[in-house]
Write an enzyme that holds these catalytic residues in place. Sequence first.
Site, PDB file in Angstrom:
ATOM      1  N   ASP A  37      73.214   1.103  -3.249  1.00  0.00           N
ATOM      2  CA  ASP A  37      72.059  -0.037  -4.076  1.00  0.00           C
ATOM      3  C   ASP A  37      73.115  -0.812  -4.932  1.00  0.00           C
ATOM      4  O   ASP A  37      73.644  -0.152  -5.767  1.00  0.00           O
ATOM      5  CB  ASP A  37      70.974   0.560  -4.497  1.00  0.00           C
ATOM      6  CG  ASP A  37      70.306  -0.395  -5.272  1.00  0.00           C
ATOM      7  OD1 ASP A  37      70.797  -1.557  -5.845  1.00  0.00           O
ATOM      8  OD2 ASP A  37      68.884  -0.330  -5.613  1.00  0.00           O
ATOM      9  N   ARG A  86      57.449 -13.370  10.655  1.00  0.00           N
ATOM     10  CA  ARG A  86      57.572 -11.925  10.331  1.00  0.00           C
ATOM     11  C   ARG A  86      58.504 -11.484  10.993  1.00  0.00           C
ATOM     12  O   ARG A  86      59.028 -10.278  10.708  1.00  0.00           O
ATOM     13  CB  ARG A  86      56.186 -11.413  10.610  1.00  0.00           C
ATOM     14  CG  ARG A  86      56.281  -9.720  10.393  1.00  0.00           C
ATOM     15  CD  ARG A  86      54.957  -8.978  10.203  1.00  0.00           C
ATOM     16  NE  ARG A  86      53.816  -9.676  11.188  1.00  0.00           N
ATOM     17  CZ  ARG A  86      53.750  -9.253  12.598  1.00  0.00           C
ATOM     18  NH1 ARG A  86      54.662  -8.433  12.899  1.00  0.00           N
ATOM     19  NH2 ARG A  86      52.636  -9.676  13.174  1.00  0.00           N
ATOM     20  N   TYR A 112      66.441   3.724  -9.849  1.00  0.00           N
ATOM     21  CA  TYR A 112      65.222   2.925 -10.426  1.00  0.00           C
ATOM     22  C   TYR A 112      64.003   3.598 -10.284  1.00  0.00           C
ATOM     23  O   TYR A 112      63.896   4.281  -9.010  1.00  0.00           O
ATOM     24  CB  TYR A 112      65.199   1.551  -9.890  1.00  0.00           C
ATOM     25  CG  TYR A 112      64.078   0.683  -9.898  1.00  0.00           C
ATOM     26  CD1 TYR A 112      63.461   0.438 -11.053  1.00  0.00           C
ATOM     27  CD2 TYR A 112      63.170   0.464  -8.795  1.00  0.00           C
ATOM     28  CE1 TYR A 112      62.404  -0.219 -11.507  1.00  0.00           C
ATOM     29  CE2 TYR A 112      61.955  -0.207  -8.955  1.00  0.00           C
ATOM     30  CZ  TYR A 112      61.662  -0.692 -10.381  1.00  0.00           C
ATOM     31  OH  TYR A 112      60.643  -1.268 -10.552  1.00  0.00           O
ATOM     32  N   LYS A 148      66.994  -9.734  -8.653  1.00  0.00           N
ATOM     33  CA  LYS A 148      67.850  -9.616 -10.157  1.00  0.00           C
ATOM     34  C   LYS A 148      68.948 -11.019  -9.913  1.00  0.00           C
ATOM     35  O   LYS A 148      68.536 -12.078 -10.068  1.00  0.00           O
ATOM     36  CB  LYS A 148      68.269  -8.238 -10.181  1.00  0.00           C
ATOM     37  CG  LYS A 148      67.189  -7.230  -9.892  1.00  0.00           C
ATOM     38  CD  LYS A 148      66.325  -7.387 -11.007  1.00  0.00           C
ATOM     39  CE  LYS A 148      64.862  -6.534 -11.050  1.00  0.00           C
ATOM     40  NZ  LYS A 148      64.616  -5.708  -9.851  1.00  0.00           N
TER      41      LYS A 148
HETATM   42  N1  LCS Z   1      67.222  -1.338  -7.076  1.00  0.00           N
HETATM   43  C1  LCS Z   1      67.383  -1.444  -8.290  1.00  0.00           C
HETATM   44  C2  LCS Z   1      68.723  -0.892  -8.935  1.00  0.00           C
HETATM   45  C3  LCS Z   1      66.483  -1.991  -9.354  1.00  0.00           C
HETATM   46  O1  LCS Z   1      66.862  -2.026 -10.580  1.00  0.00           O
HETATM   47  C4  LCS Z   1      65.157  -2.505  -8.827  1.00  0.00           C
HETATM   48  C5  LCS Z   1      64.215  -2.912  -9.603  1.00  0.00           C
HETATM   49  C6  LCS Z   1      64.980  -2.112  -7.336  1.00  0.00           C
HETATM   50  C7  LCS Z   1      65.917  -1.716  -6.387  1.00  0.00           C
HETATM   51  C8  LCS Z   1      63.616  -2.811  -6.854  1.00  0.00           C
HETATM   52  O2  LCS Z   1      63.577  -4.149  -6.698  1.00  0.00           O
HETATM   53  P1  LCS Z   1      62.237  -4.973  -6.691  1.00  0.00           P
HETATM   54  O3  LCS Z   1      61.345  -4.285  -5.712  1.00  0.00           O
HETATM   55  O4  LCS Z   1      61.720  -4.877  -8.083  1.00  0.00           O
HETATM   56  O5  LCS Z   1      62.756  -6.292  -6.302  1.00  0.00           O
HETATM   57  N2  LCS Z   1      64.491  -2.764 -10.863  1.00  0.00           N
HETATM   58  C9  LCS Z   1      63.760  -3.013 -12.053  1.00  0.00           C
HETATM   59  C10 LCS Z   1      63.820  -2.862 -13.216  1.00  0.00           C
HETATM   60  O6  LCS Z   1      64.774  -2.250 -13.843  1.00  0.00           O
HETATM   61  N3  LCS Z   1      62.706  -3.465 -14.077  1.00  0.00           N
HETATM   62  O7  LCS Z   1      61.937  -3.997 -13.249  1.00  0.00           O
HETATM   63  C11 LCS Z   1      62.271  -3.815 -12.178  1.00  0.00           C
END
Ligand code: LCS
Length: 394
Positions: free
Chosen positions: A185, A58, A113, A210
């Site tokens: 981001d 951690r 998001y 992603k």
């Molecule tokens: N930033 C962006 C631009 C995102 O599209 C997402 C998730 C996150 C942060 C958060 O990431 P995660 O915690 O899911 O790893 N976007 C999603 C979407 O458009 N569909 O499902 C998840």
Amino acid sequence: MKKEMKFGTLCVHAGEAPDPSYGAHTTPIYQTSTFVFENAEQGAARFAGEEEGYTYMRIMPNSPTHAALVEKVAVLEGAETGQTFSSGMAAITAVALSQLEKGDHLLSSNVLYGSTYSLFSSILTKYGVEVSFVDTSDLEQVKNHIKKNTKMIFLETPANPTLIICDIAETSKMAKEIGALSIVDNTFATSYFQRALPLGADAVVHSSTKYIGGHADLLGGVVVGSKEFIKSMESIVNTTGATMGPLEAWLCIRGLKTLHLRMEKHACNAMAVAQFLEAHPKIEWVRYPGLTSHPQHEIAKKQMSGFGGMISFGIKGGIEAGRKLMNNVALCTLAVSLGAVDTLIQHPASMTHATIAREVRLKVGITDNMVRISVGVEDSEDIIADLDQALALT
Ligand code: LCS
């Protein structure tokens, strides 16, 4: 391996070296919660920060597997170092909690998001952080909303799901002038198409779920920036414990080895799909940064070397037509998330951005008839044929 090497070479090689224990060619997965000290003095020295090394998974720097991933992402983004997390949301939360306190003002893009929007609007505000959501594609608006207590400007560019583009260099300059941090981001563009740190941003966050992972088989997040910035996150990272698993770190490393190849194909396919949609009589509008019809196409050209794999569009016939489209695709996968090798299709208003109140959504262009596609790396002809047959049934 030199940092000046070209991007594809860095994708394959950065952060990696033969394992010192047995010479394993690929970075081993250190599946261990804790690390053994040679003696009590060494354990104490590591916890005191007097000796570099690992202590407990951690605690930063987590493990050699995590360290290899951090090094790879940092090199690709032009950063000094970074930190990994259990998800993109964990990464963004750690940035916010480590940099903001009661009384500070956060100026954020108004298109984000859904969970990032909820974190800022419902959670940070509970702890006394003031938050303004602004159309950050309009520099005048950014300027007009800067306050004495503005501590951070947060940009998502291209934004999820409207694909609005913000000028990173100009916004970062404004942030610097008032002593605020600018955070970008970069999940949609990736370091292959956009590097925000050389443009002046203080830190870059990613959902590595992603494009970094690339295969829809993991959850993860990464933050990169200066050593000083990452150090300033240490107590939040170590105490809140949103640690990336070692297998996920390894999958991200493997994913990044083909980032350059995948992003080229994603973007090439996305342009073909965007052009097909733009010419289709059942489509009302298409948003893709590579189209000249995109409102910030010129800014996109200035700060991106390619336009990514994400498209959103409005379908004639509203939500009902959208539902029919999504229920009739056969090759495209009906699922949220993005950046996978396969094409994913979803409805932001009822899925990824459902937590945002309808009137707020509509104001920023997340309309009920919007459909979002994460264009995969299949052959574009097959993606287009699938969309064409599904559109015929709407
Ligand atoms: N930033 C962006 C631009 C995102 O599209 C997402 C998730 C996150 C942060 C958060 O990431 P995660 O915690 O899911 O790893 N976007 C999603 C979407 O458009 N569909 O499902 C998840």
